[in-house]
Design a protein around this motif. Structure first.
Motif, short mmCIF file in Angstrom:
data_model
loop_
_atom_site.label_atom_id
_atom_site.label_comp_id
_atom_site.label_asym_id
_atom_site.label_seq_id
_atom_site.Cartn_x
_atom_site.Cartn_y
_atom_site.Cartn_z
N ARG A 13 0.81 -1.22 0.00
CA ARG A 13 0.00 0.00 0.00
C ARG A 13 0.84 1.27 0.00
NH1 ARG A 13 -5.16 -0.21 1.69
NH2 ARG A 13 -4.96 1.74 2.81
N GLY A 16 1.49 2.21 -3.84
CA GLY A 16 0.41 1.89 -4.78
C GLY A 16 0.91 1.14 -6.00
N VAL A 116 -6.68 -1.36 -4.59
CA VAL A 116 -5.60 -1.27 -3.60
C VAL A 116 -5.87 -2.31 -2.52
CG1 VAL A 116 -4.49 0.21 -1.90
CG2 VAL A 116 -5.25 1.17 -4.07
N ASP A 119 -5.99 -2.63 4.25
CA ASP A 119 -4.99 -2.43 5.30
C ASP A 119 -5.07 -3.55 6.33
OD1 ASP A 119 -3.07 -1.37 6.91
OD2 ASP A 119 -4.26 0.33 7.60
#
Length: 171
Positions: A13, A16, A116, A119
């Motif tokens: 992350r 990207g 993406v 998390d």
């Protein structure tokens, strides 16, 4: 299997953009979790590289690179035919939007719009997803797992697979 403590680089992350690559020699075409960031039946994978139906009903005998937007959420993936019983390299790249899967340095599949990875606080596993009471362990050999925080170019992926010759050859 190998377990690595979670960190921001493993989450894919930070920039990207990323590349994930592994050399494998597998004898069975299904349920081979090669590299897995997550824990099945818990948070699932934020991203994974596998062979066969491991995470979302992918077809047996296929290299798959997948990314999830949320725990158990949407999934972007690319897949291509895997070779069994011989060493083969699977490499996925993302340039911030386009997700590409290479097999032995040759582009085999792409997706124009990648998501993406979510998390996830889970660890990274090589050769397994030990979640769900150990649902997916790789059989065979895995070598040279490499994770970059940038998308390698097609030429760099070809070189990583050892498919290019030196610019200057010795006499």
């Amino acid at each position: 299997d190998v377990q690595m403590a979670n960190n921001s680089d493993l989450q894919l992350r930070t920039t990207g953009t990323y590349t994930v690559s592994a050399n494998v020699n597998l004898s069975t075409p299904n349920h081979q979790m090669l590299v897995y960031h997550g824990l099945g039946c818990s948070t699932w994978a934020s991203w994974y590289l596998s062979v066969g139906g491991s995470e979302n009903g992918e077809a047996d005998g296929m290299f798959v690179f997948g990314v999830r937007s949320a725990n158990g959420g949407a999934n972007s993936r690319v897949q291509a035919t895997a070779t069994l019983g011989d060493w083969v390299q699977g490499t996925a790249t993302c340039d911030g939007s386009r997700l590409v899967l290479y097999v032995d340095g040759v582009q085999a599949a792409s997706l124009a719009t990648a998501i993406v990875p979510f998390d996830s606080a889970e660890d990274l596993y090589i050769g397994a997803d030990p979640g769900c009471d150990g649902r997916t362990f790789a059989t065979g050999l895995i070598d040279d797992v490499i994770i970059y925080n940038r998308a390698l170019s097609a030429a760099e992926v070809l070189g990583l697979a050892g498919k290019t010759e030196p610019a200057v050859k010795p006499f």
